[in-house]
Design a protein around this motif. Structure first.
Motif, PDB file in Angstrom:
ATOM      1  N   ARG A 195       0.835  -1.201   0.000  1.00 32.67           N
ATOM      2  CA  ARG A 195       0.000   0.000   0.000  1.00 32.67           C
ATOM      3  C   ARG A 195       0.869   1.250   0.000  1.00 32.67           C
ATOM      4  O   ARG A 195       0.605   2.227  -0.703  1.00 32.67           O
ATOM      5  CB  ARG A 195      -0.909  -0.062   1.241  1.00 32.67           C
ATOM      6  CG  ARG A 195      -1.883   1.063   1.422  1.00 32.67           C
ATOM      7  CD  ARG A 195      -2.987   1.086   0.393  1.00 32.67           C
ATOM      8  NE  ARG A 195      -3.634  -0.180   0.126  1.00 32.67           N
ATOM      9  CZ  ARG A 195      -4.662  -0.674   0.804  1.00 32.67           C
ATOM     10  NH1 ARG A 195      -5.148  -0.037   1.831  1.00 32.67           N
ATOM     11  NH2 ARG A 195      -5.206  -1.817   0.456  1.00 32.67           N
ATOM     12  N   ASN A 253       1.793  10.065  -4.657  1.00 39.08           N
ATOM     13  CA  ASN A 253       2.063  11.402  -4.136  1.00 39.08           C
ATOM     14  C   ASN A 253       3.047  11.250  -2.977  1.00 39.08           C
ATOM     15  O   ASN A 253       2.655  10.988  -1.844  1.00 39.08           O
ATOM     16  CB  ASN A 253       0.752  12.042  -3.665  1.00 39.08           C
ATOM     17  CG  ASN A 253       0.936  13.481  -3.226  1.00 39.08           C
ATOM     18  OD1 ASN A 253       2.043  13.934  -2.999  1.00 39.08           O
ATOM     19  ND2 ASN A 253      -0.169  14.201  -3.092  1.00 39.08           N
ATOM     20  N   ALA A 302       2.469  13.483   0.103  1.00 38.08           N
ATOM     21  CA  ALA A 302       1.360  13.043   0.951  1.00 38.08           C
ATOM     22  C   ALA A 302       1.778  11.830   1.766  1.00 38.08           C
ATOM     23  O   ALA A 302       1.431  11.718   2.947  1.00 38.08           O
ATOM     24  CB  ALA A 302       0.145  12.705   0.095  1.00 38.08           C
ATOM     25  N   GLY A 332     -11.110  12.090 -14.584  1.00 40.07           N
ATOM     26  CA  GLY A 332     -10.989  11.958 -13.140  1.00 40.07           C
ATOM     27  C   GLY A 332     -11.368  10.586 -12.617  1.00 40.07           C
ATOM     28  O   GLY A 332     -11.954  10.476 -11.557  1.00 40.07           O
ATOM     29  N   VAL A 333     -11.071   9.539 -13.408  1.00 40.67           N
ATOM     30  CA  VAL A 333     -11.382   8.193 -12.896  1.00 40.67           C
ATOM     31  C   VAL A 333     -10.224   7.724 -12.021  1.00 40.67           C
ATOM     32  O   VAL A 333      -9.093   7.845 -12.429  1.00 40.67           O
ATOM     33  CB  VAL A 333     -11.626   7.213 -14.047  1.00 40.67           C
ATOM     34  CG1 VAL A 333     -11.848   5.817 -13.510  1.00 40.67           C
ATOM     35  CG2 VAL A 333     -12.849   7.661 -14.812  1.00 40.67           C
ATOM     36  N   LEU A 379      -3.349  14.079  -0.179  1.00 42.22           N
ATOM     37  CA  LEU A 379      -4.023  12.838  -0.569  1.00 42.22           C
ATOM     38  C   LEU A 379      -3.308  12.236  -1.773  1.00 42.22           C
ATOM     39  O   LEU A 379      -2.721  12.947  -2.582  1.00 42.22           O
ATOM     40  CB  LEU A 379      -5.480  13.112  -0.954  1.00 42.22           C
ATOM     41  CG  LEU A 379      -6.386  13.687   0.129  1.00 42.22           C
ATOM     42  CD1 LEU A 379      -7.759  13.991  -0.446  1.00 42.22           C
ATOM     43  CD2 LEU A 379      -6.513  12.740   1.295  1.00 42.22           C
ATOM     44  N   CYS A 380      -3.384  10.906  -1.904  1.00 42.65           N
ATOM     45  CA  CYS A 380      -2.797  10.221  -3.061  1.00 42.65           C
ATOM     46  C   CYS A 380      -3.898   9.957  -4.084  1.00 42.65           C
ATOM     47  O   CYS A 380      -4.862   9.247  -3.797  1.00 42.65           O
ATOM     48  CB  CYS A 380      -2.163   8.896  -2.646  1.00 42.65           C
ATOM     49  SG  CYS A 380      -0.729   9.116  -1.608  1.00 42.65           S
ATOM     50  N   ASP A 381      -3.736  10.513  -5.282  1.00 41.26           N
ATOM     51  CA  ASP A 381      -4.757  10.396  -6.310  1.00 41.26           C
ATOM     52  C   ASP A 381      -5.035   8.960  -6.741  1.00 41.26           C
ATOM     53  O   ASP A 381      -6.138   8.632  -7.151  1.00 41.26           O
ATOM     54  CB  ASP A 381      -4.330  11.188  -7.554  1.00 41.26           C
ATOM     55  CG  ASP A 381      -4.734  12.642  -7.428  1.00 41.26           C
ATOM     56  OD1 ASP A 381      -5.386  12.970  -6.429  1.00 41.26           O
ATOM     57  OD2 ASP A 381      -4.398  13.426  -8.324  1.00 41.26           O
ATOM     58  N   ASN A 382      -4.006   8.117  -6.684  1.00 41.95           N
ATOM     59  CA  ASN A 382      -4.199   6.766  -7.215  1.00 41.95           C
ATOM     60  C   ASN A 382      -4.828   5.825  -6.201  1.00 41.95           C
ATOM     61  O   ASN A 382      -5.129   4.685  -6.529  1.00 41.95           O
ATOM     62  CB  ASN A 382      -2.865   6.200  -7.710  1.00 41.95           C
ATOM     63  CG  ASN A 382      -1.804   6.189  -6.628  1.00 41.95           C
ATOM     64  OD1 ASN A 382      -1.877   6.964  -5.676  1.00 41.95           O
ATOM     65  ND2 ASN A 382      -0.848   5.316  -6.755  1.00 41.95           N
ATOM     66  N   LEU A 383      -5.035   6.287  -4.977  1.00 42.58           N
ATOM     67  CA  LEU A 383      -5.669   5.429  -3.972  1.00 42.58           C
ATOM     68  C   LEU A 383      -7.124   5.853  -3.778  1.00 42.58           C
ATOM     69  O   LEU A 383      -7.489   6.982  -4.088  1.00 42.58           O
ATOM     70  CB  LEU A 383      -4.925   5.528  -2.647  1.00 42.58           C
ATOM     71  CG  LEU A 383      -3.445   5.145  -2.669  1.00 42.58           C
ATOM     72  CD1 LEU A 383      -2.854   5.248  -1.277  1.00 42.58           C
ATOM     73  CD2 LEU A 383      -3.252   3.744  -3.216  1.00 42.58           C
ATOM     74  N   GLU A 415      -8.438   3.948   1.427  1.00 42.82           N
ATOM     75  CA  GLU A 415      -6.980   3.798   1.481  1.00 42.82           C
ATOM     76  C   GLU A 415      -6.315   5.103   1.912  1.00 42.82           C
ATOM     77  O   GLU A 415      -5.345   5.093   2.664  1.00 42.82           O
ATOM     78  CB  GLU A 415      -6.452   3.342   0.113  1.00 42.82           C
ATOM     79  CG  GLU A 415      -6.819   1.916  -0.210  1.00 42.82           C
ATOM     80  CD  GLU A 415      -6.595   1.547  -1.672  1.00 42.82           C
ATOM     81  OE1 GLU A 415      -6.642   0.364  -1.987  1.00 42.82           O
ATOM     82  OE2 GLU A 415      -6.379   2.456  -2.501  1.00 42.82           O
ATOM     83  N   LEU A 425      -4.074   5.952   5.357  1.00 39.05           N
ATOM     84  CA  LEU A 425      -2.688   5.948   4.880  1.00 39.05           C
ATOM     85  C   LEU A 425      -1.711   6.172   6.033  1.00 39.05           C
ATOM     86  O   LEU A 425      -1.847   7.110   6.810  1.00 39.05           O
ATOM     87  CB  LEU A 425      -2.498   7.037   3.820  1.00 39.05           C
ATOM     88  CG  LEU A 425      -1.188   6.962   3.053  1.00 39.05           C
ATOM     89  CD1 LEU A 425      -1.067   5.633   2.343  1.00 39.05           C
ATOM     90  CD2 LEU A 425      -1.104   8.094   2.053  1.00 39.05           C
ATOM     91  N   ARG A 464     -15.133   3.462  -2.126  1.00 40.54           N
ATOM     92  CA  ARG A 464     -14.088   2.797  -2.903  1.00 40.54           C
ATOM     93  C   ARG A 464     -13.770   3.564  -4.182  1.00 40.54           C
ATOM     94  O   ARG A 464     -13.147   3.047  -5.101  1.00 40.54           O
ATOM     95  CB  ARG A 464     -14.515   1.360  -3.234  1.00 40.54           C
ATOM     96  CG  ARG A 464     -14.393   0.425  -2.048  1.00 40.54           C
ATOM     97  CD  ARG A 464     -12.947   0.297  -1.644  1.00 40.54           C
ATOM     98  NE  ARG A 464     -12.774  -0.530  -0.452  1.00 40.54           N
ATOM     99  CZ  ARG A 464     -11.633  -0.620   0.218  1.00 40.54           C
ATOM    100  NH1 ARG A 464     -10.595   0.056  -0.178  1.00 40.54           N
ATOM    101  NH2 ARG A 464     -11.548  -1.372   1.278  1.00 40.54           N
ATOM    102  N   SER A 493     -11.839   6.312  -6.405  1.00 42.33           N
ATOM    103  CA  SER A 493     -10.481   6.835  -6.310  1.00 42.33           C
ATOM    104  C   SER A 493     -10.538   8.334  -6.069  1.00 42.33           C
ATOM    105  O   SER A 493     -11.459   9.020  -6.528  1.00 42.33           O
ATOM    106  CB  SER A 493      -9.674   6.498  -7.561  1.00 42.33           C
ATOM    107  OG  SER A 493      -9.504   7.640  -8.351  1.00 42.33           O
ATOM    108  N   ALA A 504      -8.854  10.686  -7.182  1.00 39.22           N
ATOM    109  CA  ALA A 504      -8.693  11.521  -8.375  1.00 39.22           C
ATOM    110  C   ALA A 504     -10.047  11.955  -8.932  1.00 39.22           C
ATOM    111  O   ALA A 504     -10.156  12.994  -9.572  1.00 39.22           O
ATOM    112  CB  ALA A 504      -7.908  10.761  -9.436  1.00 39.22           C
ATOM    113  N   SER A 505     -11.096  11.156  -8.689  1.00 39.13           N
ATOM    114  CA  SER A 505     -12.395  11.465  -9.291  1.00 39.13           C
ATOM    115  C   SER A 505     -13.220  12.413  -8.431  1.00 39.13           C
ATOM    116  O   SER A 505     -14.352  12.720  -8.776  1.00 39.13           O
ATOM    117  CB  SER A 505     -13.162  10.164  -9.511  1.00 39.13           C
ATOM    118  OG  SER A 505     -13.489   9.589  -8.267  1.00 39.13           O
TER     119      SER A 505
END
Lengths: 424, 258
Positions: free
Chosen positions: A291, A299, A302, A423-424, B91-95, B99, B103, B138, B140, B142-143
């Protein structure tokens, strides 16, 4: 509110009005998937399509491509690329690159061969020594990148140049070391007994099915986000078809002249690749370390503020990468039966990077799976295999592979743009 | 008056020859929103970083629950129950949301991540803050929209049963409706008994949501007042000149010896 009807609504849920717990039907799940594709989240889909196209083309152009003999060859040829690519995935996840992994693998393979020949080490001790040598290289690279802040591209380029000296010094120019330990060489030239292969395949299918269904049950019982049951069942069926189909293919007698002698069973290298795949998938998806790898890749600032030791994560990623490179170097020595000063040089590393990226790992960090390396590695290995059968000149091979990498990188860049737009 | 949850007394801080904070007293009370206002360079960020444990202080006391505490780094501060939500959202965009909320402090059973427990706790926290705008936990990050991301960052701070939450310019990049969401959330945090510090340039936001206002002027506390006792003009004067009528610093610190 799309909560499955069998889930008792909890008190807290009344306030959490829009929370979706599951895609209610298989149709919704398919629509979700299409939306993600349109949003640029392609995953391994381009690689799978590419593999289908390559198989289609080569099968029509050459009648011996789709024989069991050639398929077994393909599995063996792909294995060293896949293992190296799996290591590369870890540094790509952080948005870094390791250009030296190929030659680090060559250097490690030299050490493995040397301690077996000169000092009579048993194969397992030699293997551990080789992997340890790889990990040490990764430790040094990772430390230079994180403590001195040198871009990994430059550090590993320097190591790419310098590490080529190791096999050259140890073996001597123009020489080569034989690689004929029965266990290690056997990884490529021997097969596991047919019955054992079927048992292993059965265990994998049953294990996957049990794990998926258990996960489905526990998550739906606790009212958590979960996939529809139909999708879980489809996933199990597809995996069972692939695993059992491959086992059946490799269990048939594939000798070119079946009346004279018999070659059958899964090549020994395949269980090694599968074990590594399962292990690293577990590490990436189910452990805190995994993780944190994704977090640092997504990031780093972060992650640092969340109390994650970014330096430690970076160094471990480089160590895993070169450790896997050592295993990859071993597999490629096992395939050729020798280690020469040029082992791991040339385009080995670029093939592995291409495999990871084609499989769906992003060059920009934060996205990637161990499975990507397997799918991408198969694509990369299929090209020289098929072109070799067609007796094409070597230059065609380079052009096609380069083209495929460029295509994959374009897909990655475009889907990244679409992701940030959608933004997905 | 009740005892402050967190209190700084007589804090001084210099960077080289630049004396950034002069004898600053700052207090955060439970159940109240304390707005920290001041012009650029007044020392707001330095004060926040001292509270967060990122900077040490040259002199002065750090009190938590009335007891003097030794703070040596961000970890110590987090252990006290003080959380900082930074302006550039960490924040982490890919999580996904769950998550991100866990973190660095993931729950585990054995060595395996306990995703089920984390999802349940994240959902409970969001629900208890009456967050209704998120489609799925759940999803992400980023959205998410700016307001939703801010919400997740704040919920992350609340998840750890923190007692004091510092919000650095939480509405700076947000639209009207999203600012509304975040301000409501800030109010709800205080209603739950947390001590909330709101650092903001926006006077409308401050007057709407704050209970107390602490104004900094050139590294000194110009005023520490209840919202009811001041109007917008007075706050702006305190920020720009350090005094307003009876309020503020008696002597003009700009001409005082530094």
């Amino acid at each position: 509110m799309t909560v499955g009807s069998d889930i008792p609504a909890k008190t807290a849920d009344s306030d959490f009005a829009n929370d979706n717990r599951q895609a209610a039907t298989i149709g919704d799940a398919a629509r979700d998937y299409l939306n993600r594709l349109r949003g640029g989240d392609m995953g391994s889909l381009p690689a799978i399509l590419g593999l289908v196209v390559l198989f289609g083309v080569f099968t029509t152009l050459h009648d011996r491509f789709l024989t069991t003999y050639n398929m077994a060859n393909l599995v063996i040829q792909a294995s060293s690329i896949i293992v190296l690519a799996m290591g590369i995935v870890f540094v790509l996840l952080l948005g870094e690159i390791d250009l030296s992994a190929g030659v680090a693998g060559g250097a490690s393979a030299t050490i493995i061969a040397l301690v077996m020949i000169d000092y009579d080490w048993p194969w397992w001790a030699a293997t551990i020594a080789g992997i340890a040598a790889g990990a040490v290289i990764g430790f040094v690279i990772g430390s230079l990148v994180s403590f001195l802040g040198i871009p990994s591209f430059v550090v590993t380029l320097a190591f790419f140049l310098a590490l080529q000296a190791v096999p050259l010094k140890l073996i001597g120019s123009g020489g080569s070391l034989r690689f004929d330990d029965s266990v290690l060489r056997g990884l490529s030239i021997k097969n596991i007994p047919v019955t054992a292969g079927w048992i292993a395949a059965g265990l994998i299918v049953v294990g996957f099915a049990a794990l998926s269904l258990w996960r489905y049950r526990s998550r739906s019982a606790r009212g958590l986000v979960h996939q529809p049951l139909a999708l879980v069942v489809i996933q199990i069926v597809v995996l069972a078809a692939i695993v059992l189909g491959l086992t059946a293919l490799l269990s048939a007698n594939r000798a070119p002249n079946p009346n004279l002698f018999e070659i059958s069973g899964i090549p020994r290298v395949l269980p090694v690749v599968i074990a590594l795949l399962l292990f690293w998938t577990f590490v990436l998806t189910r452990t805190r370390f995994g993780r944190h790898l994704y977090a640092v890749g997504g990031n780093a600032e972060a992650a640092r503020r969340a109390g994650i030791n970014v330096t430690r994560i970076k160094i471990s990623a480089f160590m895993i990468c070169t450790g896997m490179a050592a295993i990859s170097g071993l597999l490629s020595a096992s395939y050729t039966g020798k280690v020469s000063p040029g082992s791991g040089g040339g385009n080995v590393l670029l093939y592995a990077v291409a495999a990871a990226v084609i499989g769906g790992t992003s060059l920009f960090g934060g996205r990637g799976r161990a499975m990507d390396a397997v799918i991408g590695g198969l694509v990369i290995a299929t090209i020289p295999n098929g072109l070799g059968l067609l007796n094409q000149a070597a230059y065609i091979n380079f052009v096609v592979t380069g083209g495929v990498l460029l295509l994959a990188a374009s897909v990655d860049a475009i889907s990244r743009r679409r992701r940030s737009a959608a933004g997905v | 008056m009740t005892q402050p949850l967190l209190e700084l007394r007589g804090v001084n801080k210099s960077f080289g020859v630049v004396h950034v904070l002069h004898d600053v007293d700052f207090a955060v009370y439970p159940g109240q929103v304390t707005a920290l206002v001041g012009d650029n360079g007044a020392g707001k960020s330095t004060l926040v970083k001292i509270i967060a444990g990122i900077y040490g202080r040259d002199t002065g006391d750090y009190l938590f629950d009335g007891e003097q505490v030794n703070v040596h780094g961000p970890r110590d501060v987090a252990d006290l129950g003080v959380e900082v939500v930074y302006q550039d959202l960490a924040l982490c965009d890919n999580l996904d949301i769950v998550e991100n909320m866990f973190l660095g402090r993931e729950l585990r059973s054995g060595i395996v991540l306990d995703d089920n427990a984390m999802e349940e706790k994240a959902r409970e926290t969001l629900a208890s803050l009456s967050v209704r705008t998120v489609k799925s936990v759940r999803q992400s990050v980023a959205s998410l929209s700016g307001g939703q991301r801010q919400t997740v960052a704040i919920a992350k701070a609340v998840l750890w049963n923190s007692k004091v939450v510092l919000l650095d310019e939480p509405t700076a990049a947000l639209g009207v409706a999203q600012t509304r969401q975040v301000l409501d959330l800030v109010r709800r945090l205080a209603d739950r008994g947390l001590g909330v510090v709101l650092i903001s340039h926006n006077m409308t936001d401050v007057l709407e949501v704050a209970d107390r206002i602490t104004a900094l002027y050139l590294g000194r506390v110009a005023a520490d007042v209840f919202k009811e006792d001041v109007n917008q003009t007075q706050i702006v004067e305190l920020i720009t000149t350090g005094r307003s009528g009876e309020l503020g610093i008696a002597e003009n610190p700009a001409t005082a010896t530094v």
